[in-house]
Design an enzyme around this catalytic site. Structure first.
Site, PDB file in Angstrom:
ATOM      1  N   CYS A 129       0.800  -1.227   0.000  1.00  0.00           N
ATOM      2  CA  CYS A 129       0.000   0.000   0.000  1.00  0.00           C
ATOM      3  C   CYS A 129       0.835   1.281   0.000  1.00  0.00           C
ATOM      4  CB  CYS A 129      -0.942  -0.010   1.193  1.00  0.00           C
ATOM      5  SG  CYS A 129      -1.971  -1.493   1.251  1.00  0.00           S
ATOM      6  N   HIS A 164      -3.273   8.027   6.043  1.00  0.00           N
ATOM      7  CA  HIS A 164      -3.437   6.679   5.500  1.00  0.00           C
ATOM      8  C   HIS A 164      -4.838   6.184   5.853  1.00  0.00           C
ATOM      9  CE1 HIS A 164      -2.247   2.912   3.828  1.00  0.00           C
ATOM     10  NE2 HIS A 164      -2.363   2.255   4.970  1.00  0.00           N
ATOM     11  N   GLU A 180      -1.680   5.765  13.789  1.00  0.00           N
ATOM     12  CA  GLU A 180      -1.385   6.933  12.965  1.00  0.00           C
ATOM     13  C   GLU A 180      -1.675   8.223  13.720  1.00  0.00           C
ATOM     14  OE1 GLU A 180      -2.010   8.598   8.413  1.00  0.00           O
ATOM     15  OE2 GLU A 180      -3.337   7.023   9.153  1.00  0.00           O
ATOM     16  N   LYS A 202     -10.045   7.694   1.972  1.00  0.00           N
ATOM     17  CA  LYS A 202     -10.437   6.297   1.725  1.00  0.00           C
ATOM     18  C   LYS A 202     -11.899   6.080   2.074  1.00  0.00           C
ATOM     19  CE  LYS A 202      -5.922   4.005   2.207  1.00  0.00           C
ATOM     20  NZ  LYS A 202      -5.049   5.166   2.417  1.00  0.00           N
ATOM     21  N   HIS A 231      -9.823   1.793  -0.337  1.00  0.00           N
ATOM     22  CA  HIS A 231      -8.393   1.540  -0.220  1.00  0.00           C
ATOM     23  C   HIS A 231      -7.919   0.841  -1.487  1.00  0.00           C
ATOM     24  CE1 HIS A 231      -4.475   0.870   1.091  1.00  0.00           C
ATOM     25  NE2 HIS A 231      -4.672   0.331   2.272  1.00  0.00           N
ATOM     26  N   PHE A 261       1.651  -3.089   4.686  1.00  0.00           N
ATOM     27  CA  PHE A 261       2.031  -4.317   5.373  1.00  0.00           C
ATOM     28  C   PHE A 261       3.515  -4.583   5.112  1.00  0.00           C
ATOM     29  CE2 PHE A 261      -2.410  -6.515   5.396  1.00  0.00           C
ATOM     30  CZ  PHE A 261      -2.762  -5.779   6.508  1.00  0.00           C
TER      31      PHE A 261
END
Length: 407
Positions: free
Chosen positions: A166, A298, A309, A330, A335, A394
Site C-alpha cells: 500500500c 493513510h 497513525e 479512503k 483503499h 504491510f
C-alpha cells in the site's frame, strides 16, 4: 534540507470510483460524495463482503485500440487512461527535443495484473485447460503499466515498477522526484494503479478479517475495517525552473518525502517509525511542523492503523497536532492498495490549489484513541500552504510526501 533542483507537478490524471478524470475525482472528494457501493463487476455469490469502491461504467474499448487491448490487463488500462489525462494537462510532447531520453516512468502497483492472473488460474485449475493465453505474462507483470505508458509517449529513460504493497504509489512518486532532484532526469511520469477487485482478492482480505461490510469509517469509534477500491492516479513531474520558463501551470511543488521501515511486525504498525517518516518528509522539504495545514492520512479504518497513525501524528507534530486538520479520503474512494497514495495525491493537490480540505466521511462518534481533527463528514474551506500525504504498507513500510503550494 534544501535542494538546488525543485520538482513541479504539471499534470495529473485519474480514474477512480469517484470519476473517470482527476477533475471528476476532485469534485467528488470536495463534496464528500462516496464511490463505495455494492459490487457490480464480479460475481458476489462466494463473498461475505459485497461492497467495494469500483471503477464503474468503464469501457476499455473506448480508450484503447482493439489491436493493443489484448495486451493490457485492467490495471494497465487504468494507468494508461490516467496518464493520457496527466500528459495532456502538462502540455509536454516527450517526442521532441530529446525529452523522452530525459524522462523516467515509475508506476507503483501492489498486485499488478490480478484480473488476468485470476482468469488464467481459473482456466488452468477449474476448466482443466493446459493452454493459457499467450499474452498472460505480459498482462500480469507488475511493470506492465509503466511500460505501456513509456511506449505511448516514447519515454526511453528509467522505466520500472515499484511494488511495496500500500506504499507503492508514494514510493514510486518519491523515487521519481529524487531522480529529478539529482539531475538524472528532467521529467517523470509517475503514480500508481490497481485493479484488485476480484473474487480471490476479496476472499483473501476477508480471511484477514480487516474488511468492513457496511462502509469505510476512518478514525470513528464504529469503524469496522477497510473497503477495497481500485483505480489509478498518474502525474507529470518536471524540474521546477523548466516548468516555470515554459509557462506551465504548476499544480503544486513536490517538496520532500520520508520513508521508513518498522522492521518489527508484518501487520501491526509502529508509532515511532510512522512518525519518523513524517518528520523525515518535513526535514527533506525544509518545513517546520507549523507550516503544514493538512494531512491526508493513510486512515484505513482498521482497529490498528487509526490510533497508531493518530499517535504518530502527535509525536511528529507536537503541539501543532491540536490545530492540524487530518482526513482520510479512503472513506470515499476506498483503499486502492498500491494506487492509494496516487489517489490521495489528487486530494492533497486539491487542498493546496482550492483551499478545500476533503472530509472524512461516514463519521459517527469519535474514538477516544483517535483524538485529532478529522474534518468529519463536511469539507472545510481553509487555505493551506503545505500538506502531507501518508501511505503505510504491510511489512511495516511507511512513506510520507510533503507538497507545497506553487509559487
Amino acid at each position: 534540507m534544501s535542494h538546488p533542483r525543485r520538482v513541479a507537478i504539471t499534470g495529473m490524471g485519474a480514474i477512480t470510483a469517484l470519476g473517470h478524470t482527476a477533475a471528476a475525482t476532485w469534485a467528488a472528494l470536495s463534496e464528500g460524495r462516496s464511490g463505495i457501493g455494492p459490487i457490480e463487476t464480479i460475481p458476489t455469490e462466494l463473498l461475505n463482503v459485497k461492497i467495494a469502491a469500483e471503477v464503474r461504467g468503464f469501457d476499455p474499448a473506448a480508450h484503447i485500440d482493439s489491436k493493443k487491448l489484448p495486451l493490457l490487463d485492467r490495471v494497465s488500462q487504468f494507468a494508461l487512461v490516467a496518464a493520457r489525462e496527466a500528459v495532456a494537462q502538462s502540455g509536454l510532447d516527450f517526442r521532441v527535443g530529446g525529452r523522452g531520453e530525459r524522462s523516467a516512468c515509475i508506476v507503483g502497483s501492489g498486485i499488478g495484473g490480478e484480473g488476468s492472473h485470476n482468469e488464467q488460474s481459473r482456466r488452468f485449475y477449474a476448466d482443466k485447460n493446459p493452454r493459457l493465453h499467450p499474452l498472460t505474462i505480459l498482462r500480469v507483470m507488475a511493470n506492465a503499466p509503466a511500460c505501456h505508458i513509456g511506449i505511448e509517449y516514447g519515454l526511453t529513460g528509467p522505466t520500472f515498477a515499484v511494488v511495496s504493497a500500500c506504499a507503492s504509489a508514494n514510493h514510486a512518486m518519491s523515487q521519481a522526484a529524487d531522480m529529478i532532484r539529482s539531475g538524472k532526469v528532467e521529467f517523470a511520469v509517475t503514480g500508481g494503479t490497481e485493479a484488485c477487485v476480484t473474487v480471490p482478492t476479496m476472499k483473501a482480505w476477508e480471511a484477514m478479517r480487516v474488511t468492513a461490510d457496511d462502509t469505510c469509517r476512518p478514525f470513528c469509534k464504529q469503524r469496522r475495517g477497510m473497503v477495497l477500491g481500485e483505480g489509478a492516479g498518474i502525474f507529470v513531474f518536471e524540474e521546477y525552473e523548466h516548468a516555470r520558463k515554459r509557462g506551465a501551470v504548476i499544480l503544486a511543488e513536490f517538496a520532500g518525502s520520508g520513508t521508513t521501515a518498522d522492521a518489527a511486525d508484518m501487520v501491526f504498525p509502529s508509532e515511532v517509525t510512522v512518525a519518523r517518516a513524517m518528520q523525515n518528509a518535513l526535514t527533506d522539504a525544509g518545513l517546520n511542523p507549523e507550516d503544514v495545514g493538512y494531512i491526508n492520512a493513510h486512515g484505513t479504518a482498521t482497529p490498528a492503523n487509526d490510533p497508531t497513525e493518530s499517535k504518530a501524528i502527535r509525536r511528529a507534530f507536537g503541539a501543532h497536532a491540536d490545530v492540524l486538520a487530518v482526513s482520510s479520503t479512503k472513506s470515499m474512494h476506498g483503499h486502492a492498495l498500491g494506487a492509494a497514495g496516487a489517489l490521495e495525491m489528487i486530494a492533497a493537490i486539491g487542498a493546496l490549489r482550492h483551499g478545500i480540505l476533503p472530509p472524512t466521511m461516514n463519521f459517527i462518534d469519535p474514538d477516544p484513541a483517535c483524538d485529532l481533527d478529522y474534518v468529519p463528514n463536511v469539507a472545510r474551506e481553509k487555505a493551506v500552504a503545505a500538506v502531507l500525504s501518508n501511505s503505510f504498507a504491510f511489512g511495516g513500510l511507511n512513506s510520507a510526501i510533503a507538497l507545497k503550494k506553487a509559487g
